[in-house]
Design an enzyme around this catalytic site. Structure first.
Site, PDB file in Angstrom:
ATOM      1  N   HIS A  69       1.005  -1.241  -0.061  1.00 39.07           N
ATOM      2  CA  HIS A  69      -0.427   0.371  -0.083  1.00 39.07           C
ATOM      3  C   HIS A  69       0.554   1.247  -0.149  1.00 39.07           C
ATOM      4  CE1 HIS A  69      -3.084  -2.804   0.900  1.00 39.07           C
ATOM      5  NE2 HIS A  69      -2.301  -3.677   2.321  1.00 39.07           N
ATOM      6  N   SER A 112       1.678  -0.140  -5.440  1.00 36.31           N
ATOM      7  CA  SER A 112       0.315  -0.361  -3.576  1.00 36.31           C
ATOM      8  C   SER A 112       0.359  -2.381  -4.573  1.00 36.31           C
ATOM      9  CB  SER A 112      -0.277   0.538  -4.615  1.00 36.31           C
ATOM     10  OG  SER A 112      -1.045   0.555  -3.124  1.00 36.31           O
ATOM     11  N   SER A 127      -5.935   1.808  -2.185  1.00 32.36           N
ATOM     12  CA  SER A 127      -4.873   2.390  -0.529  1.00 32.36           C
ATOM     13  C   SER A 127      -4.200   3.129  -0.705  1.00 32.36           C
ATOM     14  CB  SER A 127      -4.015   0.875  -0.342  1.00 32.36           C
ATOM     15  OG  SER A 127      -3.195   0.001  -0.985  1.00 32.36           O
ATOM     16  N   ASP A 159       3.297  -7.966   0.086  1.00 33.14           N
ATOM     17  CA  ASP A 159       2.134  -7.751   1.215  1.00 33.14           C
ATOM     18  C   ASP A 159       1.069  -8.444   0.452  1.00 33.14           C
ATOM     19  OD1 ASP A 159       0.457  -6.943   2.834  1.00 33.14           O
ATOM     20  OD2 ASP A 159       0.793  -5.202   2.894  1.00 33.14           O
ATOM     21  N   GLU A 178       4.871  -9.331   4.141  1.00 35.45           N
ATOM     22  CA  GLU A 178       3.891  -8.620   5.244  1.00 35.45           C
ATOM     23  C   GLU A 178       2.942  -9.447   6.244  1.00 35.45           C
ATOM     24  OE1 GLU A 178       4.787  -5.065   6.063  1.00 35.45           O
ATOM     25  OE2 GLU A 178       3.006  -4.747   7.171  1.00 35.45           O
ATOM     26  N   ASN A 228       4.935 -10.934   9.266  1.00 35.58           N
ATOM     27  CA  ASN A 228       3.682 -11.221   9.575  1.00 35.58           C
ATOM     28  C   ASN A 228       4.264 -11.838  11.066  1.00 35.58           C
ATOM     29  OD1 ASN A 228       1.020 -10.756  10.011  1.00 35.58           O
ATOM     30  ND2 ASN A 228       0.671 -12.541  10.175  1.00 35.58           N
ATOM     31  N   LYS A 276       5.154  -7.269  15.122  1.00 34.40           N
ATOM     32  CA  LYS A 276       4.296  -7.011  13.710  1.00 34.40           C
ATOM     33  C   LYS A 276       2.471  -7.741  13.905  1.00 34.40           C
ATOM     34  CE  LYS A 276       1.759  -7.325   9.634  1.00 34.40           C
ATOM     35  NZ  LYS A 276       0.527  -7.805   9.635  1.00 34.40           N
ATOM     36  N   ASP A 305       0.223  -4.429  14.587  1.00 30.81           N
ATOM     37  CA  ASP A 305      -0.379  -3.907  13.230  1.00 30.81           C
ATOM     38  C   ASP A 305      -1.811  -4.339  13.327  1.00 30.81           C
ATOM     39  OD1 ASP A 305      -0.290  -4.282  10.513  1.00 30.81           O
ATOM     40  OD2 ASP A 305       1.056  -4.109  10.336  1.00 30.81           O
ATOM     41  N   ASN A 306      -1.946  -5.785  13.195  1.00 22.78           N
ATOM     42  CA  ASN A 306      -2.871  -6.303  12.707  1.00 22.78           C
ATOM     43  C   ASN A 306      -3.670  -5.945  14.531  1.00 22.78           C
ATOM     44  OD1 ASN A 306      -1.074  -7.244  11.047  1.00 22.78           O
ATOM     45  ND2 ASN A 306      -1.375  -9.903  11.463  1.00 22.78           N
ATOM     46  N   CYS A 310      -5.485  -2.383  13.709  1.00 20.88           N
ATOM     47  CA  CYS A 310      -6.852  -2.178  13.766  1.00 20.88           C
ATOM     48  C   CYS A 310      -7.908  -1.636  14.112  1.00 20.88           C
ATOM     49  CB  CYS A 310      -7.296  -3.082  12.512  1.00 20.88           C
ATOM     50  SG  CYS A 310      -6.462  -4.427  11.654  1.00 20.88           S
ATOM     51  N   HIS A 319      -7.005  -9.043   3.731  1.00 20.59           N
ATOM     52  CA  HIS A 319      -6.752  -8.598   2.688  1.00 20.59           C
ATOM     53  C   HIS A 319      -7.026  -8.021   1.815  1.00 20.59           C
ATOM     54  CE1 HIS A 319      -2.513  -7.741   0.983  1.00 20.59           C
ATOM     55  NE2 HIS A 319      -2.761  -8.365   0.138  1.00 20.59           N
ATOM     56  N   HIS A 351      -3.529   2.319   8.677  1.00 18.66           N
ATOM     57  CA  HIS A 351      -2.884   2.124  10.076  1.00 18.66           C
ATOM     58  C   HIS A 351      -1.797   3.837  10.562  1.00 18.66           C
ATOM     59  CE1 HIS A 351      -4.300  -1.729  10.701  1.00 18.66           C
ATOM     60  NE2 HIS A 351      -2.988  -2.391  10.558  1.00 18.66           N
ATOM     61  N   SER A 379       5.763  -2.190  12.358  1.00 14.13           N
ATOM     62  CA  SER A 379       5.876  -3.177  10.686  1.00 14.13           C
ATOM     63  C   SER A 379       7.093  -3.511  10.123  1.00 14.13           C
ATOM     64  CB  SER A 379       4.423  -3.503  10.463  1.00 14.13           C
ATOM     65  OG  SER A 379       3.804  -3.472  10.749  1.00 14.13           O
ATOM     66  N   GLN A 418      10.483  -5.311   8.631  1.00 14.22           N
ATOM     67  CA  GLN A 418      10.368  -4.662   6.972  1.00 14.22           C
ATOM     68  C   GLN A 418      11.772  -5.381   6.502  1.00 14.22           C
ATOM     69  OE1 GLN A 418       9.481  -6.976   4.640  1.00 14.22           O
ATOM     70  NE2 GLN A 418       7.523  -6.362   4.705  1.00 14.22           N
TER      71      GLN A 418
HETATM   72  P1  NAI Z   1      -5.784 -14.876  11.738  1.00 13.02           P
HETATM   73  O1  NAI Z   1      -5.448 -15.757  11.594  1.00 13.02           O
HETATM   74  O2  NAI Z   1      -5.280 -14.562  13.359  1.00 13.02           O
HETATM   75  O3  NAI Z   1      -7.430 -14.754  11.691  1.00 13.02           O
HETATM   76  C1  NAI Z   1      -8.286 -14.898  11.072  1.00 13.02           C
HETATM   77  C2  NAI Z   1      -9.020 -14.995  11.345  1.00 13.02           C
HETATM   78  O4  NAI Z   1     -10.072 -15.900  11.012  1.00 13.02           O
HETATM   79  C3  NAI Z   1      -8.850 -16.957  12.281  1.00 13.02           C
HETATM   80  O5  NAI Z   1      -9.095 -16.931  13.693  1.00 13.02           O
HETATM   81  C4  NAI Z   1      -9.672 -17.853  11.659  1.00 13.02           C
HETATM   82  O6  NAI Z   1      -9.522 -18.682  12.817  1.00 13.02           O
HETATM   83  C5  NAI Z   1     -10.885 -17.453  11.455  1.00 13.02           C
HETATM   84  N1  NAI Z   1     -11.846 -18.031  10.519  1.00 13.02           N
HETATM   85  C6  NAI Z   1     -11.349 -18.299   9.184  1.00 13.02           C
HETATM   86  N2  NAI Z   1     -12.320 -18.645   8.912  1.00 13.02           N
HETATM   87  C7  NAI Z   1     -13.706 -18.263   8.760  1.00 13.02           C
HETATM   88  C8  NAI Z   1     -14.929 -17.832   8.539  1.00 13.02           C
HETATM   89  N3  NAI Z   1     -15.199 -18.564   7.311  1.00 13.02           N
HETATM   90  N4  NAI Z   1     -15.869 -17.648   9.509  1.00 13.02           N
HETATM   91  C9  NAI Z   1     -15.413 -17.563  10.325  1.00 13.02           C
HETATM   92  N5  NAI Z   1     -13.626 -16.809  11.315  1.00 13.02           N
HETATM   93  C10 NAI Z   1     -13.065 -17.746   9.887  1.00 13.02           C
HETATM   94  O7  NAI Z   1      -5.469 -13.198  10.678  1.00 13.02           O
HETATM   95  P2  NAI Z   1      -5.688 -12.029  10.613  1.00 13.02           P
HETATM   96  O8  NAI Z   1      -4.132 -11.435  11.077  1.00 13.02           O
HETATM   97  O9  NAI Z   1      -6.153 -12.038  11.542  1.00 13.02           O
HETATM   98  O10 NAI Z   1      -5.243 -11.425   9.639  1.00 13.02           O
HETATM   99  C11 NAI Z   1      -6.863 -11.727   9.047  1.00 13.02           C
HETATM  100  C12 NAI Z   1      -6.910 -10.782   7.528  1.00 13.02           C
HETATM  101  O11 NAI Z   1      -6.487  -9.480   7.540  1.00 13.02           O
HETATM  102  C13 NAI Z   1      -6.135 -12.173   6.207  1.00 13.02           C
HETATM  103  O12 NAI Z   1      -6.009 -11.447   5.658  1.00 13.02           O
HETATM  104  C14 NAI Z   1      -4.761 -10.312   6.770  1.00 13.02           C
HETATM  105  O13 NAI Z   1      -3.456 -10.421   5.534  1.00 13.02           O
HETATM  106  C15 NAI Z   1      -5.438  -9.423   7.137  1.00 13.02           C
HETATM  107  N6  NAI Z   1      -4.749  -8.390   7.362  1.00 13.02           N
HETATM  108  C16 NAI Z   1      -5.404  -6.512   6.883  1.00 13.02           C
HETATM  109  C17 NAI Z   1      -4.895  -5.581   7.514  1.00 13.02           C
HETATM  110  C18 NAI Z   1      -5.226  -4.782   6.971  1.00 13.02           C
HETATM  111  O14 NAI Z   1      -4.823  -2.894   7.611  1.00 13.02           O
HETATM  112  N7  NAI Z   1      -6.328  -3.969   6.635  1.00 13.02           N
HETATM  113  C19 NAI Z   1      -3.901  -5.897   8.681  1.00 13.02           C
HETATM  114  C20 NAI Z   1      -3.275  -6.674   8.878  1.00 13.02           C
HETATM  115  C21 NAI Z   1      -3.355  -8.255   8.546  1.00 13.02           C
END
Ligand code: NAI
Length: 432
Positions: A54, A77, A82, A131, A156, A181, A186, A190-191, A195, A301, A355, A363, A367
């Site tokens: 991003h 990006s 983003s 990322d 990332e 990650n 990180k 960050d997560n 968020c 993501h 963020h 984070s 990197q």
């Molecule tokens: P995580 O793996 O810690 O959490 C995801 C959770 O969703 C898990 O606990 C899993 O059991 C649950 N899950 C999976 N499928 C499901 C379903 N069908 N119904 C209900 N729950 C379900 O992953 P994290 O780190 O929380 O990341 C989640 C997403 O957010 C990823 O795609 C990651 O890349 C993205 N992300 C986005 C950020 C942003 O700034 N927008 C920042 C960091 C991560």
């Protein structure tokens, strides 16, 4: 000759971007610490980095840190919505090749990624910074001959790391990867805390909706979901959580959230937030059951979590009205409306600016350290995390800014615990 190796929305925004970069630098002590520590030794000299993250103000500080340490970079990006156009303009004004603007088409998005892989005069990357895994995939698929030249990729996010382990499992990964990650500094910051701030920012800028008193459904209670739930509860919402993992579901109940299924929650929620990294989490059936004026958004993501195709399918007779960029209203045949943010793509980066700098400094410090080690050390094919000592160093670099003072072990205490006075302080299996 003037520098033309870039494509951004509006170069007249460069000065505004530069002013915000200067403010961000003061909020990014980890990156500034790394610049000071390594500038003299130029550990990234000779590195040619293609980057795909991003293109925000915080990323500008990351890019300039890599350049400060000797690298050449080309940037795009990793999401069509983003980019912060003033950040991209400031980077281009600094003669750094960048290909990114807010509101790219899918086709333009992939064009931008390709521009970072092939530069003028035969420029090709020998390191990747990714990322979500799109850049890594494109290099494997379209530039197979390049894979041997690439010393590695630092990835990332959770979804990108997931793709790397899948590639590794299928014997398809062609160069080593560092999973940034899963550095504690990180994903547990960050997560979670990132968020916790940027979800509300995205929803508020898009809708101005009052969150207090509403029912907010958070799908997925991992690191991101935990931050989202905390933010919404903090504003006074009643939070429902959906999960597939009993451990995360139990954690949600311990925080006082009701855990239920989307089939149950669909008719109850006022705001829906997907944070699973999975697909088909909010389906057409769920949307049919939702209340009038419900708000749908995703912070995972990819745009795989909310079934946008159901809303866009002419056969379903759903009328679309654009409210403003990244905010769309969908009117069903019975007159009910749903409001969808950023067309199901990352709401915090699509509808707000992602963020805050401070958490991104954590984070991005990981990197930069990952890039330095990939460039200077040998790694066999595999997916690695950074050593705990570096994780602790990143945390340390952020404490002073917050006025935190760390307790130092006495030799007797260190001996009692059986750990070195200077760390690492925890075993690998410790979960934080
Ligand atoms: P995580 O793996 O810690 O959490 C995801 C959770 O969703 C898990 O606990 C899993 O059991 C649950 N899950 C999976 N499928 C499901 C379903 N069908 N119904 C209900 N729950 C379900 O992953 P994290 O780190 O929380 O990341 C989640 C997403 O957010 C990823 O795609 C990651 O890349 C993205 N992300 C986005 C950020 C942003 O700034 N927008 C920042 C960091 C991560």
């Amino acid at each position: 000759m003037s520098f033309t190796d870039y494509k951004v929305a509006d170069m007249s925004l460069a000065e505004f971007g530069r002013k915000e970069i200067r403010i961000a630098e003061k909020e990014m002590p980890g990156l500034m610490y790394i610049r000071e520590k390594y500038r003299a030794s130029q550990p990234l000299k000779g590195a040619r980095i293609a980057g795909c993250i991003h293109m925000t103000i915080q990323t500008a500080v990351l890019i300039e840190t890599l350049v400060d340490l000797g690298a050449q970079v080309r940037w795009s990006s990793c999401n069509i919505y983003s980019t912060q156009d003033h950040a991209a303009a400031a980077i281009a004004a600094g003669n750094i090749p960048v290909f990114a603007w807010k509101g790219e088409t899918e086709e333009e998005y992939w064009w931008c990624v390709h521009q970072t892989i092939q530069g003028p005069d035969g420029w090709l990357p020998n390191l990747l910074l990714d990322d979500g895994g799109d850049l890594t995939e494109v290099v494997h698929r379209d530039y197979p001959q390049l894979c041997q030249e690439i010393k590695g990729v630092s990835e990332e996010t959770t979804t990108g790391v997931h793709r790397l382990y899948q590639m590794m499992g299928r014997n398809e990964l062609k160069f080593p990867a560092i999973n940034v990650n899963d550095s504690v500094t990180k994903s547990k910051f960050d997560n979670l805390y990132g968020c916790r701030e940027s979800l509300a920012d995205g929803i508020k800028r898009a809708t101005d909706v009052m969150v207090a008193g509403k029912i907010v459904v958070i799908c997925g209670y991992g690191d991101v979901g935990k931050g989202c739930a905390d933010a919404m509860a903090g504003l006074g919402a009643r939070v429902l959580v959906t999960e597939i993992d009993p451990i995360c579901a139990l954690q949600a109940t311990m925080e006082g959230y009701q855990v239920t299924t989307m089939d149950e929650a669909a008719a109850m929620g006022d705001i829906f937030v997907t944070a699973t990294g999975c697909c088909d989490v909010v389906t057409g059936e769920h949307m049919l059951a939702m209340k009038d004026n419900a708000i749908l958004c995703n912070i995972g993501h990819f745009d795989s979590e909310i079934d946008m195709r159901f809303l866009e399918n002419p056969a379903n007779n759903i009328r679309e009205t654009g409210i403003k960029p990244q905010v769309d209203m969908f009117t069903f045949p019975d007159g009910k409306t749903l409001i969808v943010l950023a067309r199901g793509r990352l709401v915090n980066l699509g509808c707000a600016t992602g963020h805050p700098s401070f958490v991104m400094s954590n984070s991005f410090s990981n990197q930069v350290l990952a890039q330095i080690t990939l460039w200077n050390d040998h790694y066999d094919l595999g997916v690695y995390t950074l050593p705990k000592k570096l994780d602790e160093e990143v945390a340390n670099a952020h404490l002073a800014k917050l006025g935190a003072r760390l307790t130092k072990l006495t030799p007797k205490q260190a001996e009692y615990l059986g750990i070195p006075i200077e760390g690492p302080f925890k075993p690998e299996h410790y979960r934080y």
